[in-house]
Design a protein around this motif. Sequence first.
Motif, short mmCIF file in Angstrom:
data_model
loop_
_atom_site.label_atom_id
_atom_site.label_comp_id
_atom_site.label_asym_id
_atom_site.label_seq_id
_atom_site.Cartn_x
_atom_site.Cartn_y
_atom_site.Cartn_z
N TYR A 30 6.70 6.24 1.88
CA TYR A 30 6.42 5.58 0.52
C TYR A 30 4.92 5.80 -0.02
CZ TYR A 30 6.64 2.44 -3.39
OH TYR A 30 6.32 1.63 -4.58
N GLN A 31 4.16 5.75 0.61
CA GLN A 31 2.74 5.60 0.24
C GLN A 31 2.24 7.16 -0.15
OE1 GLN A 31 0.71 3.03 -0.48
NE2 GLN A 31 -0.54 4.59 -1.33
N GLN A 32 2.78 8.04 0.80
CA GLN A 32 2.65 9.51 0.50
C GLN A 32 3.03 9.87 -0.93
OE1 GLN A 32 4.07 11.29 3.85
NE2 GLN A 32 2.23 11.39 5.13
N LEU A 37 2.41 10.89 -6.52
CA LEU A 37 2.68 10.65 -7.98
C LEU A 37 1.51 10.04 -8.92
CD1 LEU A 37 6.12 8.62 -7.81
CD2 LEU A 37 5.60 10.80 -9.13
N SER A 38 0.54 9.55 -8.15
CA SER A 38 -0.88 9.44 -9.05
C SER A 38 -1.92 10.30 -8.62
CB SER A 38 -1.22 7.80 -8.44
OG SER A 38 -1.62 7.90 -6.96
N ASN A 39 -1.25 11.35 -8.17
CA ASN A 39 -2.51 12.61 -7.95
C ASN A 39 -3.44 12.11 -7.19
OD1 ASN A 39 -2.62 15.51 -8.16
ND2 ASN A 39 -3.84 15.38 -10.31
N THR A 69 12.35 9.03 -8.21
CA THR A 69 13.73 8.52 -7.87
C THR A 69 13.57 8.20 -6.11
OG1 THR A 69 14.79 9.57 -9.57
CG2 THR A 69 16.18 9.04 -7.53
N MET A 70 13.00 9.17 -5.86
CA MET A 70 12.98 8.98 -3.91
C MET A 70 12.04 7.77 -3.86
SD MET A 70 12.55 13.06 -2.91
CE MET A 70 11.51 12.66 -1.34
N ALA A 71 11.00 7.61 -4.36
CA ALA A 71 10.15 6.46 -4.30
C ALA A 71 10.78 5.15 -4.36
CB ALA A 71 8.91 6.60 -4.94
#
Length: 125
Positions: A30-32, A37-39, A69-71
């Motif tokens: 999840y953190q990855q 997402l936040s680049n 969606t995956m997150a």
Amino acid sequence: MTEKKRYSDEELEEFKQIILSKLELAKRDYQQMMDTLSNKNGNDVDDTMPTYKILEEGSMTQTKEELTTMAARQQKFIQALQAALVRIENKTYGICRVTGKLIPKERLRAVPHATLSIEAKQARG
């Protein structure tokens, strides 16, 4: 011989270890996803040619939507694992919430956050 109503403390400890290891991995994944997402990786096309950037924007938007969606799905999985840990503490883990019977160990090892037996899940359709 009477049917078991709950798993023993030793069995619950085994399930707890399975859940904790899955939870650690799920949180890392999840953190990855959130870092991507936040680049935070810095692998963007901002410093490349403008033409390339225009071509990439469409696929990048789709990728970000898929990643979001995956997150969200991963976050739901983490919450389900945490809820399973609470059930272990309450000694209600592994009991089907529909039938009230024990969910087989094989199912719990495969899906440690399960709250339904296969029979109850199939009956729901």
